[in-house]
Design a protein around this motif. Structure first.
Motif, PDB file in Angstrom:
ATOM      1  N   ILE B 154       0.881  -1.219  -0.064  1.00 20.29           N
ATOM      2  CA  ILE B 154      -0.001  -0.182  -0.127  1.00 20.29           C
ATOM      3  C   ILE B 154       0.778   1.181  -0.042  1.00 20.29           C
ATOM      4  N   VAL B 155       1.036   1.855  -1.163  1.00 22.51           N
ATOM      5  CA  VAL B 155       1.933   2.973  -1.509  1.00 22.51           C
ATOM      6  C   VAL B 155       1.738   4.070  -0.550  1.00 22.51           C
ATOM      7  N   GLY B 156       0.330   4.705  -0.318  1.00 20.67           N
ATOM      8  CA  GLY B 156       0.095   5.690   0.546  1.00 20.67           C
ATOM      9  C   GLY B 156       0.550   5.517   1.907  1.00 20.67           C
ATOM     10  N   ALA B 157       0.091   4.241   2.361  1.00 21.13           N
ATOM     11  CA  ALA B 157       0.390   3.868   4.235  1.00 21.13           C
ATOM     12  C   ALA B 157       1.938   4.029   4.368  1.00 21.13           C
ATOM     13  N   VAL B 158       2.656   3.363   3.281  1.00 21.07           N
ATOM     14  CA  VAL B 158       4.176   3.144   3.646  1.00 21.07           C
ATOM     15  C   VAL B 158       4.602   4.488   3.669  1.00 21.07           C
ATOM     16  N   THR B 185       9.935   8.475  -0.593  1.00 17.18           N
ATOM     17  CA  THR B 185       8.851   8.235  -1.952  1.00 17.18           C
ATOM     18  C   THR B 185       9.320   7.237  -2.616  1.00 17.18           C
ATOM     19  N   ALA B 186      10.557   7.106  -2.942  1.00 13.32           N
ATOM     20  CA  ALA B 186      11.083   6.138  -3.921  1.00 13.32           C
ATOM     21  C   ALA B 186      10.720   4.547  -3.207  1.00 13.32           C
ATOM     22  N   MET B 620       1.407  10.472  -6.741  1.00 10.88           N
ATOM     23  CA  MET B 620       0.647  10.366  -5.414  1.00 10.88           C
ATOM     24  C   MET B 620       1.677  10.400  -4.130  1.00 10.88           C
ATOM     25  N   ALA B 621       2.606   9.605  -4.299  1.00  5.84           N
ATOM     26  CA  ALA B 621       3.550   9.676  -3.205  1.00  5.84           C
ATOM     27  C   ALA B 621       3.950  10.818  -2.710  1.00  5.84           C
ATOM     28  N   ALA B 622       4.200  11.866  -3.468  1.00 13.79           N
ATOM     29  CA  ALA B 622       4.752  13.150  -2.851  1.00 13.79           C
ATOM     30  C   ALA B 622       3.500  13.825  -2.118  1.00 13.79           C
ATOM     31  N   PHE B 623       2.154  13.563  -2.519  1.00 16.61           N
ATOM     32  CA  PHE B 623       1.130  14.128  -1.758  1.00 16.61           C
ATOM     33  C   PHE B 623       0.761  13.669  -0.473  1.00 16.61           C
TER      34      PHE B 623
END
Lengths: 204, 672
Positions: B154-158, B185-186, B620-623
């Motif tokens: 889960i990208v957002g959570a991590v 982010t990466a 997304m990761a940046a936000f």
């Protein structure tokens, strides 16, 4: 009006949440099946059918719940920058052009598909002597019907938003990224974040 | 702010115009064939998606309309009936799809692991373990992300969690904002690629490629990408120490518990002191039981490596005919590996290094054919088990009598292992013992869970969905174990039980609801794309594209670059799910014409789509990171920090293309 909308939201949510417990059952069921097959040497022929049915029912019945929480993936390049009224008019048009015909087709076709299956008392042919599949096929018109009702609620929301200029509220639900909950989990407070300026600068 | 919004809207409308204009200009409006309608449909769907309507229903509505159009051109009377049949059959196909079945289970596992509250421990222990490496905090961040993102996906959570934990830590240590943001982010996006990832399942289901092969193939490219990130950070930290200053001594010091202080006085090497103290009178305040426990923990690496050596010896000298049968379809147990993994954290958490007493492990399954495979599995428990359990099957008995000569590579392998053991024994100081204990309760349980899930899939002991279910079960046990330990530290044994039980109730409930929503999102997309791609095929849009691409006379390399470039560009306005379910059905049939393996193509696509998460303005990761970062960190700094890592991703795509063996070696070895 708002009350009626929220009521239907709650019905969709209730149905979706009720069926979402299938994932817990599925987890335990498959774990047990794996254990049973390898350790007890007693595999069940109907296991695959049961797995597929639980998964299929889970996601179909959660469709309206996801819609009621605005959870279906949408392109966000432009949408987020539009005014609420622009968003609502676009949504309204596309609900009528895409959503309603698509979901009606699904529900209508699903009804006859399931009826046929009931009529011939259809059983799964994945394995010999498979379990009955007509209840599973019945899920298609059921899920389609609930989704359709939820879609109508969303259309009314668009109309309301066009009138008021802001989106009517929705009930809260568990979020994928709930920052406050995550902060509690890792014991980080706002002061920790604010105090995160480099030390070197403070020393200067 | 106003200007910014305008710019982004301009960007969106620009892309839209780029799609609409050519399709309007080049459409032969006078004599539209069905194929042209297909192309028009494709252009329209991209525009409709960019307008922000839920994609699943956009696809569904358009698919129904255009499928009707296609059928009508053949037989207007039957068209309605046929569309409805097509629609419902496609839907039922999604409901019965064996590959997609694994999605809710992996998603559920991810939510459970995320809520296990172990990321804090994981980051802290890796940070201490890596404290001597240049740029240690950033390296620890990437490693934590890689492990955690792999398990949760889960990208957002991590990204949010690491933004809360690692970003303040790095900024306090004087790291540059860009480097810190880039590493988080990466690293957070690595879960998209490293199996078990949902992206690969979605690709496999769309392209008709075996998910098992995709998992085997994506493993090394994923590791490679993570290694490249780490390498970049280390080089940068060495080259420009200002960006990532070394940690001060106070940050690096590992606290040694008071109970061990008298032991520390007896010598530096913890193994030697603990071993000696077993036979001499223990210092005041230290029990013999405690010493024995710590001694076992300290010896654990040596025990595991010895077991590995024994198993390898067993395999290397086994009579050849038994090894031949290993290539037969494996039916060996994954429950033992899964449960071994599940049992491990709780065993490790108690601080005692007792071997897991799992009753499931004691049953000797019918494993005569598969013992070699079983033994090469990831979990040490499984290995130990394969070596220890008396095998009743006659084939094994025979094999045991007819041992072959020891091959020379075995001596090399044994030498390396012995050297590692010796080094471990020599350098295991008291500080390192503490770090090792911390890793044992954070890093290893998660690593064992991932490797057990992955190993049982890749080596064919379980289907992806079975492994995912056992993984979810393991995630449940992880959450239970960590919550309990955390509560016990605060509340004591008794009340901790009650609080943990209450916690678990809400964890399972939240995870189940989120799983339902995520699964519905992905799978309804498949319902929509099912009818949509059928309509596209019916209209013959595929043939037009094929004819056009073939008429360009591209070489296979040029086609590959073109395809990857298109996917890269689509990554800006669209989400990876949309790109895969809408555009892969168009690319996949072309692959055969250019002699490209769809499996290999899938690996490149998975690597390529990573960049979609890091490319502004829709990254997304940046936000997510911005949402939890201190106010002085700007979005532009985060975007700037992501750029070098995006370049590394492009480099990784190129590397994988130049050396396909990075991805293809494992699947080729395993599935001849």
């Amino acid at each position: 009006m708002q009350k009626a909308l929220l009521f239907i939201d709650r019905v969709s949510t209730f149905v979706g949440k009720a069926f979402s417990w299938l994932i817990v059952i599925l987890t335990f069921f498959v774990s047990w099946e794996v254990f049973s097959r390898y350790a007890l040497d007693a595999p069940h022929a109907w296991a695959f059918d049961a797995m597929a049915m639980m998964y299929g029912t889970l996601f179909m019945m959660a469709g309206a719940y996801t819609l009621s929480k605005n959870g279906h993936v949408r392109g966000d390049v432009l949408y987020g920058f539009f005014q609420p009224r622009t968003q609502a008019s676009l949504d309204l048009a596309l609900y009528i052009v895409f959503f309603i015909p698509g979901v009606i087709a699904l529900t209508y076709a699903g009804y006859f598909y399931a009826a046929e299956s009931w009529a011939i008392n259809e059983h799964s042919n994945v394995t010999a002597d498979g379990p009955p599949v007509y209840p599973f096929k019945t899920i298609i018109p059921l899920a389609g019907g609930i989704l359709l009702v939820q879609g109508i609620v969303e259309i009314i929301r668009c109309v309301l938003c066009l009138k008021q200029g802001y989106w009517p509220s929705r009930d809260q639900d568990v979020e994928e990224v709930d920052v406050e909950k995550l902060k509690v989990m890792v014991n980080v407070t706002d002061e920790d974040i604010m105090g995160a300026a480099p030390k070197a600068e403070g020393a200067r | 702010m106003k200007l910014k919004i305008r710019k982004e809207m301009l960007f969106g409308f620009g892309i839209m115009a780029l799609i609409v204009l050519p399709s309007v200009l080049f459409m032969p409006w006078g004599n539209m064939t069905n194929g042209h309608w297909g192309l028009l449909m494709l252009a329209l769907v991209v525009v409709a998606i960019m307008l922000g309507f839920p994609t699943a229903f956009t696809l569904m509505g358009m698919g129904v309309f255009f499928a009707w159009l296609a059928y009508r051109s053949v037989n207007p009377d039957l068209a309605g009936r046929q569309v409805l049949d097509l629609m419902v059959q496609r839907t039922y196909g999604v409901m019965n799809n064996e590959s997609l079945l694994a999605i809710p289970l992996f998603v559920f596992m991810g939510y459970l692991v995320e809520r296990a509250a172990l990321i804090e421990r994981l980051f802290k222990s890796l940070h201490l373990a890596l404290s001597r490496v240049p740029g240690s905090l950033a390296v620890a961040t990437i490693v934590t992300c890689a492990i955690f993102a792999t398990a949760t996906g889960i990208v957002g959570a991590v990204v949010t969690l690491m933004g809360l934990l690692a970003l303040p830590a790095m900024l306090r240590a004087g790291y540059s904002v860009q480097l810190s943001a880039g590493a988080i982010t990466a690293g957070g996006c690595l879960g998209i690629l490293i199996p078990p990832s949902v992206l690969l399942i979605v690709y496999g289901a769309t392209a008709g490629v075996s998910v098992v092969k995709l998992y085997a193939g994506a493993f090394f490219p994923g590791i490679m990408l993570a290694t490249l990130y780490v390498g970049y950070v280390i080089v940068l930290a060495k080259w420009k120490p200002k960006l990532a200053p070394p940690l001060p001594e106070s940050e690096r010091r590992v606290a040694i518990p008071a109970i061990n202080q008298p032991l520390v006085a007896r010598g530096r090497n913890s193994i030697a002191v603990l071993g000696k103290s077993l036979f001499t009178a223990p210092p005041a305040g230290v029990t013999r039981r405690n010493i024995f426990g710590q001694f076992l923990v300290a010896l654990l690496p040596i025990i595991v490596l010895s077991a590995l050596l024994l198993v390898t010896y067993d395999l290397a000298t086994k009579a050849p005919e038994v090894i031949d049968t290993a290539s037969m379809p494996a039916t060996f147990d994954s429950s033992s590996s899964g449960e071994g993994a599940a049992a491990d954290p709780s065993a490790a958490n108690t601080g005692l290094a007792e071997p897991p007493q799992d009753t499931g492990l004691a049953e000797p399954p019918a494993q005569d054919l598969n013992a070699p495979i079983a033994a090469s599995k990831a979990t040490p428990e499984a290995k130990v088990k394969a070596a220890i359990i008396p095998k009743p099957a006659p084939a094994i008995d025979k094999a045991a009598q007819e041992r072959t000569d020891i091959p020379s590579w075995f001596w090399v392998f044994a030498g390396v292992l012995l050297a590692i053991m010796a080094v471990v024994a020599l350098v295991l100081s008291w500080e390192r013992l503490e770090v090792f204990k911390m890793l044992l309760t954070s890093f290893f349980p998660l690593a064992v869970l991932i490797l057990a899930v992955l190993g049982s899939i890749v080596f064919g002991f379980a289907t992806p969905s079975e492994a995912a279910a056992v993984g979810a079960f393991g995630g449940l046990l992880l959450a239970l174990g960590y919550r309990y330990i955390n509560h016990r530290r605060e509340l004591g044994t008794g009340p901790a039980f009650a609080v943990t039980a209450r916690d678990m109730g809400s964890i399972v409930q939240d995870s189940a609801f989120l799983t339902a929503k995520t699964t519905a999102m992905v799978c309804w997309l498949f319902v929509g794309s099912g009818i949509f791609s059928a309509a596209f095929a019916l209209l013959g849009g595929q043939e037009i594209i094929e004819r056009w691409v073939l008429s360009l006379g591209l070489s296979s390399l040029q086609f590959m670059i073109l395809a990857q470039f298109i996917i890269f560009v689509l990554g800006w306005p669209l989400e990876w799910t949309e790109i895969i379910v809408i555009f892969m059905p168009i690319f996949i049939p072309l692959l055969a014409k250019f002699n490209i393996d769809p499996l290999f193509f899938g690996l490149l696509v998975a690597l390529n789509l990573q960049t979609a998460f890091l490319s502004p303005p829709v990254a997304m990761a940046a936000f997510y990171l911005k949402g939890v970062s201190p106010p002085h960190v700007t979005l532009n700094q985060i975007f700037g920090g992501m750029m070098p890592f995006m370049a590394i991703q492009v480099l990784a795509v190129i590397l994988l293309y130049m050396f396909p063996a990075i991805g293809m070696w494992l699947p080729q070895v395993l599935y001849k």
